[in-house]
Scaffold this active site. Structure first.
Site, PDB file in Angstrom:
ATOM      1  N   ASN A   1       0.888  -1.165   0.000  1.00  0.00           N
ATOM      2  CA  ASN A   1       0.000   0.000   0.000  1.00  0.00           C
ATOM      3  C   ASN A   1       0.923   1.210   0.000  1.00  0.00           C
ATOM      4  O   ASN A   1       1.517   1.543   1.016  1.00  0.00           O
ATOM      5  CB  ASN A   1      -0.897  -0.024   1.257  1.00  0.00           C
ATOM      6  CG  ASN A   1      -1.717   1.245   1.380  1.00  0.00           C
ATOM      7  OD1 ASN A   1      -1.765   2.062   0.459  1.00  0.00           O
ATOM      8  ND2 ASN A   1      -2.366   1.424   2.526  1.00  0.00           N
TER       9      ASN A   1
ATOM     10  N   GLU B   1      -6.440   4.903   7.880  1.00  0.00           N
ATOM     11  CA  GLU B   1      -6.168   6.317   7.591  1.00  0.00           C
ATOM     12  C   GLU B   1      -7.393   6.970   6.946  1.00  0.00           C
ATOM     13  O   GLU B   1      -7.663   8.152   7.149  1.00  0.00           O
ATOM     14  CB  GLU B   1      -4.924   6.445   6.692  1.00  0.00           C
ATOM     15  CG  GLU B   1      -3.654   6.176   7.490  1.00  0.00           C
ATOM     16  CD  GLU B   1      -2.526   5.539   6.714  1.00  0.00           C
ATOM     17  OE1 GLU B   1      -2.538   5.570   5.465  1.00  0.00           O
ATOM     18  OE2 GLU B   1      -1.607   4.987   7.367  1.00  0.00           O
TER      19      GLU B   1
ATOM     20  N   LYS C   1       0.280   4.264  -0.301  1.00  0.00           N
ATOM     21  CA  LYS C   1      -0.283   5.487   0.312  1.00  0.00           C
ATOM     22  C   LYS C   1      -0.004   6.683  -0.617  1.00  0.00           C
ATOM     23  O   LYS C   1       0.002   6.513  -1.827  1.00  0.00           O
ATOM     24  CB  LYS C   1       0.252   5.658   1.734  1.00  0.00           C
ATOM     25  CG  LYS C   1       0.063   4.379   2.560  1.00  0.00           C
ATOM     26  CD  LYS C   1       0.299   4.534   4.019  1.00  0.00           C
ATOM     27  CE  LYS C   1       0.071   3.188   4.703  1.00  0.00           C
ATOM     28  NZ  LYS C   1       0.188   3.239   6.148  1.00  0.00           N
TER      29      LYS C   1
ATOM     30  N   GLU D   1      -5.180  -4.839  10.424  1.00  0.00           N
ATOM     31  CA  GLU D   1      -4.168  -3.806  10.663  1.00  0.00           C
ATOM     32  C   GLU D   1      -4.450  -3.105  11.991  1.00  0.00           C
ATOM     33  O   GLU D   1      -5.270  -2.177  12.041  1.00  0.00           O
ATOM     34  CB  GLU D   1      -4.206  -2.770   9.531  1.00  0.00           C
ATOM     35  CG  GLU D   1      -3.897  -3.343   8.163  1.00  0.00           C
ATOM     36  CD  GLU D   1      -3.273  -2.316   7.238  1.00  0.00           C
ATOM     37  OE1 GLU D   1      -2.346  -2.690   6.522  1.00  0.00           O
ATOM     38  OE2 GLU D   1      -3.691  -1.135   7.241  1.00  0.00           O
TER      39      GLU D   1
ATOM     40  N   GLY E   1       2.696   2.361  10.668  1.00  0.00           N
ATOM     41  CA  GLY E   1       3.658   3.448  10.497  1.00  0.00           C
ATOM     42  C   GLY E   1       4.356   3.836  11.793  1.00  0.00           C
ATOM     43  O   GLY E   1       5.017   4.873  11.856  1.00  0.00           O
TER      44      GLY E   1
ATOM     45  N   HIS F   1      -9.276   1.492   4.937  1.00  0.00           N
ATOM     46  CA  HIS F   1      -7.994   1.647   5.625  1.00  0.00           C
ATOM     47  C   HIS F   1      -8.179   2.597   6.815  1.00  0.00           C
ATOM     48  O   HIS F   1      -8.947   3.552   6.735  1.00  0.00           O
ATOM     49  CB  HIS F   1      -6.934   2.184   4.666  1.00  0.00           C
ATOM     50  CG  HIS F   1      -5.559   2.090   5.239  1.00  0.00           C
ATOM     51  ND1 HIS F   1      -5.067   3.021   6.127  1.00  0.00           N
ATOM     52  CD2 HIS F   1      -4.595   1.146   5.091  1.00  0.00           C
ATOM     53  CE1 HIS F   1      -3.850   2.655   6.489  1.00  0.00           C
ATOM     54  NE2 HIS F   1      -3.537   1.526   5.877  1.00  0.00           N
TER      55      HIS F   1
ATOM     56  N   SER G   1       3.615  -2.039  10.192  1.00  0.00           N
ATOM     57  CA  SER G   1       5.073  -2.108  10.411  1.00  0.00           C
ATOM     58  C   SER G   1       5.649  -3.482  10.073  1.00  0.00           C
ATOM     59  O   SER G   1       6.604  -3.944  10.706  1.00  0.00           O
ATOM     60  CB  SER G   1       5.428  -1.718  11.856  1.00  0.00           C
ATOM     61  OG  SER G   1       5.032  -0.384  12.100  1.00  0.00           O
TER      62      SER G   1
HETATM   63  P1  13P Z   1       3.256   0.407   7.519  1.00  0.00           P
HETATM   64  O1  13P Z   1       3.721  -0.907   6.956  1.00  0.00           O
HETATM   65  O2  13P Z   1       4.005   1.577   6.998  1.00  0.00           O
HETATM   66  O3  13P Z   1       3.160   0.380   9.006  1.00  0.00           O
HETATM   67  O4  13P Z   1       1.750   0.595   6.993  1.00  0.00           O
HETATM   68  C1  13P Z   1       0.871  -0.435   7.108  1.00  0.00           C
HETATM   69  C2  13P Z   1      -0.359  -0.108   6.363  1.00  0.00           C
HETATM   70  O5  13P Z   1      -1.072   0.809   6.716  1.00  0.00           O
HETATM   71  C3  13P Z   1      -0.655  -0.880   5.162  1.00  0.00           C
HETATM   72  O6  13P Z   1      -1.929  -0.602   4.714  1.00  0.00           O
END
Ligand code: 13P
Length: 368
Positions: free
Chosen positions: A124, A212, A126, A282, A288, A210, A328
């Site tokens: 992903n 976010e 982002k 997640e 992150g 997601h 992560s």
């Molecule tokens: P990270 O791997 O950067 O923690 O992000 C995970 C994520 O949100 C994947 O959708």
């Protein structure tokens, strides 16, 4: 009875329910005795023969049992822990062979469950990468993963990169996904992209719900549900994200939160459609932050998701769904995470932006 530091040469027709033999040397046969609940600790039992003994609930701890034989004994509830076992037999069967058989079968069962599902490693991206950067990353990645067959590789990229990504990966084993889609087919929704628009381009996957989007763009389980239905109707494969906040985990309501999200996000979706979906667990506190869930925590929640699906759709459907872990996940921790029985891959943010790291994760899933 406690026997410590003794050399014992015969135990016959003994009846001792609390026998404790410690640091002793038994170069003997033990016959027709009741040793129920006895403890053998750091005891030399090399070549000892146990014949027709009642050894129920007995414990052997750090003993040397090499070459020992147990014949016609009642071993119900007995435990043999940290002992030397080479050449030991139970009713003529080698204990080592028994253990190898168990380990192989156990492994087979584990992989058989996993083999019914597809491992999917999805990046992903982002809000990262311009078109030239996207092309460079995918060009590098495709060479590195060209030999991968058993894992589905997906790159979910910003809308502006979709065309570039599709062109760069044409004819390869990398599939392309988007990071969101709207639930309406078309209309006055400024700034939005419909599922049909994605499908028409050749996009296969779409990340939905997601954290976010839930956190910054007021996404709710209701809109995730509508988007999932729209994506399915357009022929896309939704990767639906669920996960608890740190506060929710600390309040011990992780399972309630996850069950609620699963029920609402997939409400009204039939089993055949559910099978086209991927679920990404997640935990929001792990995204992150560099703070990965332990493999056991990931397994626990992924197993819970599968159990929830089993209640809603039946075990066969639940067993068929790919459940990823995300948060992560990186080149160093991926192997342990994907080795877990209910973790069928990963949804990777930061580490998917580096071809080498993403490749390491993909290769870990090949072996997982
Ligand atoms: P990270 O791997 O950067 O923690 O992000 C995970 C994520 O949100 C994947 O959708």
């Amino acid at each position: 009875m406690n026997i410590i530091n003794e050399k014992i040469s015969l135990i016959s027709e003994c009846s001792s329910e609390d026998l404790r033999i410690e640091r002793s040397r038994l170069c003997c046969d033990i016959e027709e005795s009741t040793l129920e609940g006895s403890a053998f600790i750091r005891t030399q039992l090399k070549g000892a023969g146990f014949v027709e003994n009642d050894i129920r609930g007995a414990g052997f701890l750090q003993c040397d049992l090499s070459g020992a034989s147990l014949e016609k004994c009642d071993l119900t509830g007995a435990a043999i822990v940290n002992c030397r076992l080479d050449g030991m037999t139970i009713d003529g069967v080698s204990v080592h062979e028994m253990m190898d058989f168990y380990k192989n079968n156990h492994k087979e069962n584990k992989t058989m469950n996993k083999a019914t599902r597809k491992a999917i490693i999805a990046g992903n991206w982002k809000m990262n990468k311009t078109r030239p950067e996207a092309k460079a990353l995918l060009d590098e990645l495709k060479g590195m993963v060209a030999d991968v067959k058993s894992v589905e590789i997906v790159a979910c990229v910003p809308f502006t990169n979709l065309e570039t990504a599709l062109a760069a990966t044409e004819g390869t084993n990398i599939r392309i996904g988007a990071e969101n889609c709207h639930f309406e087919k078309s209309g006055a929704f400024t700034g939005e992209i419909s599922a049909d628009m994605l499908a028409e381009m050749g996009v296969e996957y779409v990340v939905l719900g997601h954290s976010e989007r839930r956190q910054y763009f007021a996404e709710t389980d209701e809109t995730v549900n509508k988007r999932t239905k729209a994506a399915l109707a357009a022929g896309l494969k939704p990767i639906v994200c669920v996960g608890e906040l740190l506060w929710e985990r600390e309040c011990n309501i992780t399972e309630e939160v996850i069950a609620r999200q699963i029920k609402l996000d997939f409400f009204g979706i039939e089993a055949d459609d559910l099978k086209k979906c991927v679920i990404a667990y997640e935990p929001v506190w792990a995204i992150g932050t560099g703070k990965t869930a332990t493999a056991d925590q990931a397994e626990e929640v992924c197993a819970f998701i599968r159990a929830t699906l089993a209640k809603l759709y039946g075990a066969d459907v639940a067993e068929a769904i790919t459940i990823q872990y995300g948060g992560s996940m990186n080149a160093a921790n991926a192997a342990e995470l994907v080795s877990k029985k209910n973790v069928d891959g990963g949804l990777i943010g930061g580490a998917s932006l580096k071809a080498a790291d993403f490749t390491t994760i993909i290769k870990a899933a090949e072996n997982g």
